[in-house]
Scaffold this motif. Structure first.
Motif, PDB file in Angstrom:
ATOM      1  N   TYR A  56       0.846  -1.189   0.000  1.00  0.00           N
ATOM      2  CA  TYR A  56       0.000   0.000   0.000  1.00  0.00           C
ATOM      3  C   TYR A  56       0.884   1.243   0.000  1.00  0.00           C
ATOM      4  O   TYR A  56       2.072   1.178   0.303  1.00  0.00           O
ATOM      5  CB  TYR A  56      -0.919   0.005   1.226  1.00  0.00           C
ATOM      6  CG  TYR A  56      -1.992  -1.053   1.190  1.00  0.00           C
ATOM      7  CD1 TYR A  56      -3.167  -0.850   0.472  1.00  0.00           C
ATOM      8  CD2 TYR A  56      -1.814  -2.259   1.856  1.00  0.00           C
ATOM      9  CE1 TYR A  56      -4.164  -1.821   0.438  1.00  0.00           C
ATOM     10  CE2 TYR A  56      -2.805  -3.243   1.831  1.00  0.00           C
ATOM     11  CZ  TYR A  56      -3.970  -3.014   1.117  1.00  0.00           C
ATOM     12  OH  TYR A  56      -4.946  -3.983   1.076  1.00  0.00           O
ATOM     13  N   GLU A  57       0.291   2.387  -0.314  1.00  0.00           N
ATOM     14  CA  GLU A  57       1.044   3.633  -0.418  1.00  0.00           C
ATOM     15  C   GLU A  57       1.826   3.940   0.860  1.00  0.00           C
ATOM     16  O   GLU A  57       3.001   4.299   0.814  1.00  0.00           O
ATOM     17  CB  GLU A  57       0.082   4.780  -0.737  1.00  0.00           C
ATOM     18  CG  GLU A  57       0.750   6.128  -0.892  1.00  0.00           C
ATOM     19  CD  GLU A  57      -0.256   7.233  -1.194  1.00  0.00           C
ATOM     20  OE1 GLU A  57       0.172   8.399  -1.255  1.00  0.00           O
ATOM     21  OE2 GLU A  57      -1.452   6.919  -1.362  1.00  0.00           O
ATOM     22  N   TYR A  58       1.183   3.784   2.018  1.00  0.00           N
ATOM     23  CA  TYR A  58       1.856   4.117   3.275  1.00  0.00           C
ATOM     24  C   TYR A  58       3.028   3.166   3.544  1.00  0.00           C
ATOM     25  O   TYR A  58       4.014   3.546   4.179  1.00  0.00           O
ATOM     26  CB  TYR A  58       0.862   4.100   4.437  1.00  0.00           C
ATOM     27  CG  TYR A  58       0.471   2.741   4.938  1.00  0.00           C
ATOM     28  CD1 TYR A  58       1.201   2.105   5.951  1.00  0.00           C
ATOM     29  CD2 TYR A  58      -0.624   2.064   4.404  1.00  0.00           C
ATOM     30  CE1 TYR A  58       0.846   0.850   6.415  1.00  0.00           C
ATOM     31  CE2 TYR A  58      -0.977   0.810   4.860  1.00  0.00           C
ATOM     32  CZ  TYR A  58      -0.248   0.211   5.869  1.00  0.00           C
ATOM     33  OH  TYR A  58      -0.595  -1.037   6.321  1.00  0.00           O
ATOM     34  N   GLU A  59       2.933   1.907   3.048  1.00  0.00           N
ATOM     35  CA  GLU A  59       4.026   0.945   3.249  1.00  0.00           C
ATOM     36  C   GLU A  59       5.257   1.341   2.441  1.00  0.00           C
ATOM     37  O   GLU A  59       6.390   1.110   2.865  1.00  0.00           O
ATOM     38  CB  GLU A  59       3.562  -0.452   2.872  1.00  0.00           C
ATOM     39  CG  GLU A  59       2.507  -1.015   3.814  1.00  0.00           C
ATOM     40  CD  GLU A  59       1.923  -2.330   3.342  1.00  0.00           C
ATOM     41  OE1 GLU A  59       1.768  -3.224   4.193  1.00  0.00           O
ATOM     42  OE2 GLU A  59       1.636  -2.454   2.142  1.00  0.00           O
ATOM     43  N   GLY A  61       6.117   4.469   1.754  1.00  0.00           N
ATOM     44  CA  GLY A  61       6.718   5.538   2.546  1.00  0.00           C
ATOM     45  C   GLY A  61       7.509   4.992   3.717  1.00  0.00           C
ATOM     46  O   GLY A  61       8.604   5.487   4.037  1.00  0.00           O
ATOM     47  N   LYS A  62       6.987   3.971   4.382  1.00  0.00           N
ATOM     48  CA  LYS A  62       7.678   3.339   5.508  1.00  0.00           C
ATOM     49  C   LYS A  62       9.007   2.742   5.057  1.00  0.00           C
ATOM     50  O   LYS A  62      10.026   2.855   5.747  1.00  0.00           O
ATOM     51  CB  LYS A  62       6.797   2.247   6.116  1.00  0.00           C
ATOM     52  CG  LYS A  62       5.752   2.748   7.093  1.00  0.00           C
ATOM     53  CD  LYS A  62       6.391   3.142   8.413  1.00  0.00           C
ATOM     54  CE  LYS A  62       5.334   3.476   9.455  1.00  0.00           C
ATOM     55  NZ  LYS A  62       5.959   4.002  10.699  1.00  0.00           N
ATOM     56  N   TYR A  65      11.494   5.521   4.534  1.00  0.00           N
ATOM     57  CA  TYR A  65      11.935   6.081   5.816  1.00  0.00           C
ATOM     58  C   TYR A  65      12.855   5.106   6.563  1.00  0.00           C
ATOM     59  O   TYR A  65      13.925   5.495   7.040  1.00  0.00           O
ATOM     60  CB  TYR A  65      10.715   6.421   6.671  1.00  0.00           C
ATOM     61  CG  TYR A  65      11.063   6.752   8.110  1.00  0.00           C
ATOM     62  CD1 TYR A  65      11.739   7.919   8.431  1.00  0.00           C
ATOM     63  CD2 TYR A  65      10.724   5.867   9.139  1.00  0.00           C
ATOM     64  CE1 TYR A  65      12.079   8.210   9.743  1.00  0.00           C
ATOM     65  CE2 TYR A  65      11.062   6.150  10.447  1.00  0.00           C
ATOM     66  CZ  TYR A  65      11.737   7.323  10.752  1.00  0.00           C
ATOM     67  OH  TYR A  65      12.084   7.606  12.046  1.00  0.00           O
ATOM     68  N   ASP A  73       8.118   9.479   6.715  1.00  0.00           N
ATOM     69  CA  ASP A  73       7.159   8.875   5.794  1.00  0.00           C
ATOM     70  C   ASP A  73       5.897   9.725   5.697  1.00  0.00           C
ATOM     71  O   ASP A  73       5.265   9.790   4.637  1.00  0.00           O
ATOM     72  CB  ASP A  73       6.816   7.442   6.216  1.00  0.00           C
ATOM     73  CG  ASP A  73       6.360   7.352   7.648  1.00  0.00           C
ATOM     74  OD1 ASP A  73       6.966   8.006   8.499  1.00  0.00           O
ATOM     75  OD2 ASP A  73       5.412   6.598   7.919  1.00  0.00           O
ATOM     76  N   ALA A  74       5.525  10.407   6.790  1.00  0.00           N
ATOM     77  CA  ALA A  74       4.342  11.276   6.756  1.00  0.00           C
ATOM     78  C   ALA A  74       4.581  12.462   5.832  1.00  0.00           C
ATOM     79  O   ALA A  74       3.688  12.867   5.062  1.00  0.00           O
ATOM     80  CB  ALA A  74       4.002  11.750   8.164  1.00  0.00           C
ATOM     81  N   THR A  77       4.320  11.175   2.253  1.00  0.00           N
ATOM     82  CA  THR A  77       2.931  10.893   1.875  1.00  0.00           C
ATOM     83  C   THR A  77       2.176  12.199   1.612  1.00  0.00           C
ATOM     84  O   THR A  77       1.423  12.311   0.626  1.00  0.00           O
ATOM     85  CB  THR A  77       2.223  10.080   2.976  1.00  0.00           C
ATOM     86  OG1 THR A  77       2.928   8.849   3.161  1.00  0.00           O
ATOM     87  CG2 THR A  77       0.784   9.775   2.584  1.00  0.00           C
ATOM     88  N   ASN A  78       2.379  13.198   2.472  1.00  0.00           N
ATOM     89  CA  ASN A  78       1.696  14.483   2.284  1.00  0.00           C
ATOM     90  C   ASN A  78       2.171  15.184   1.021  1.00  0.00           C
ATOM     91  O   ASN A  78       1.370  15.772   0.282  1.00  0.00           O
ATOM     92  CB  ASN A  78       1.925  15.383   3.504  1.00  0.00           C
ATOM     93  CG  ASN A  78       1.179  14.890   4.731  1.00  0.00           C
ATOM     94  OD1 ASN A  78       0.156  14.213   4.609  1.00  0.00           O
ATOM     95  ND2 ASN A  78       1.683  15.226   5.914  1.00  0.00           N
ATOM     96  N   SER A  81       0.646  13.406  -1.948  1.00  0.00           N
ATOM     97  CA  SER A  81      -0.789  13.692  -2.044  1.00  0.00           C
ATOM     98  C   SER A  81      -1.029  15.066  -2.658  1.00  0.00           C
ATOM     99  O   SER A  81      -1.987  15.265  -3.408  1.00  0.00           O
ATOM    100  CB  SER A  81      -1.441  13.617  -0.667  1.00  0.00           C
ATOM    101  OG  SER A  81      -1.358  12.305  -0.147  1.00  0.00           O
TER     102      SER A  81
END
Length: 347
Positions: A56-59, A61-62, A65, A73-74, A77-78, A81
């Motif tokens: 997934y997208e957040y993974e 970023g993780k 990081y 990662d936040a 993601t921001n 977006s």
């Protein structure tokens, strides 16, 4: 009054200092963030990011990081977006560095160094391991020769049916016969072992009690059943003819006679002439030379043919052939066989 005045001046001074400190820290952190986004003053940390279909997208970023490509990662993601709200991540491997800007990373993530793009690969019934390997390479899944090397051994695969494969140097490809023909959703540049395992799993999922009972009834192993089915697969033109053809071969096996199946010649020839196997291996597969079954399967059968072999009728047939109209004829002895050939010419 003076003291009070002095006290007020100290407080004012402290407030000014506090504002300056906060502002300084704010400016400092702002600089860190901007440097990370712009890829400025960053270490040259290297990392190969692998994106799979399950990420997934957040993974993602993780992963960036955790491997020190970005500082947050936040933040990533921001930023994505805001700048790329409809971004589509592509499966693959990407060589990244911490001194890349977010824009450079985003652009890179559209151009993998090693693509794992999904592809549908159809493996028809009756394809042997050499044809499967060629098809996989043509679809960018893996190298054909690397796949063939994997198929020479059962090592590393945890399936009960593979325990029935004899430890014999005369078996060219020990996974042959168990690479189930189907349409697979695969990824480009996949490890050959992963591809083979998926095909073996497809076979395992289709194992039936009828197959094991047939082996007990005919005093065969799963390996021998699949070997027999592979010869029937190449000889038959459908399930109806397959049943009687299977009965012919079972009768010959029970009598200790040679199968004398022409289709085994072509497989044995390709092993020797195209894949570099020995004359001894050729002789072990060519059923005009070897007694009983060939050394191993010569193709990968569909379930309809396996079912036909499992459920073959009890007959007295020892011979068969197909005529010019591709109709099959079966005979109990050689004289009947010759008489049928005169009546229904095959060449």
């Amino acid at each position: 009054m003076a003291k009070k005045k002095k006290s007020g001046g100290v407080i004012a001074l402290l407030v000014i200092i506090l504002i300056a400190v906060i502002g300084g820290f704010g400016y400092y952190f702002y600089g860190i963030i901007q440097n990370d986004i712009g890829g400025k003053n960053q270490p040259q940390t290297q990392y190969t990011l692998e994106i799979t279909k399950s990420d997934y997208e957040y993974e993602i970023g993780k992963k960036l990081y955790n491997n020190k490509i970005i500082i947050s990662d936040a933040l990533w993601t921001n930023w994505m977006s805001k700048h790329y709200p409809d971004f589509k991540y592509i499966n693959g491997e990407y060589n990244l560095s911490a001194d890349m800007s977010y824009e450079e990373i985003a652009q890179k993530l559209q151009n993998p160094d090693v693509s794992h793009e999904g592809v549908k690969v159809a493996i028809p019934e009756g394809y042997n391991v050499m044809e499967i390997a060629k098809t996989l390479e043509e679809n960018g899944v893996c190298n054909a020769q690397d796949f063939l090397e994997i198929c020479k051994s059962t090592d590393g695969f945890d399936y009960d049916f593979l325990s029935t494969v004899p430890d014999s140097g005369l078996i060219a490809y020990k996974l042959e016969g168990f690479l189930f023909p189907a349409t697979y959703d695969l990824a480009k540049n996949t490890e050959p072992r992963e591809v083979a395992d998926e095909m073996l799993k497809a076979f395992a999922d289709r194992m039936t009690d009828d197959m094991t009972q047939s082996c007990k009834k005919n005093d065969m192993t799963i390996f021998e059943l699949i070997t027999l089915a592979s010869v029937v697969q190449e000889e038959a033109l459908g399930q109806n003819s397959a049943k009687n053809i299977a009965s012919v071969f079972v009768n010959r096996l029970n009598k200790g006679a040679k199968l004398q199946s022409d289709v085994t010649y072509f497989y044995a020839r390709d092993l020797r002439d195209k894949q570099g196997f020995s004359q001894e291996v050729y002789d072990a597969y060519y059923t005009y030379r070897c007694k009983g079954l060939p050394a191993g399967p010569i193709t990968n059968s569909g379930m309809d043919i396996i079912d036909a072999v499992v459920n073959h009728p009890d007959t007295d047939y020892l011979y068969f052939y197909s005529d010019l109209q591709q109709e099959f004829h079966f005979a109990k002895d050689y004289d009947e066989f010759m008489a049928l050939q005169k009546k229904y010419p095959w060449k």
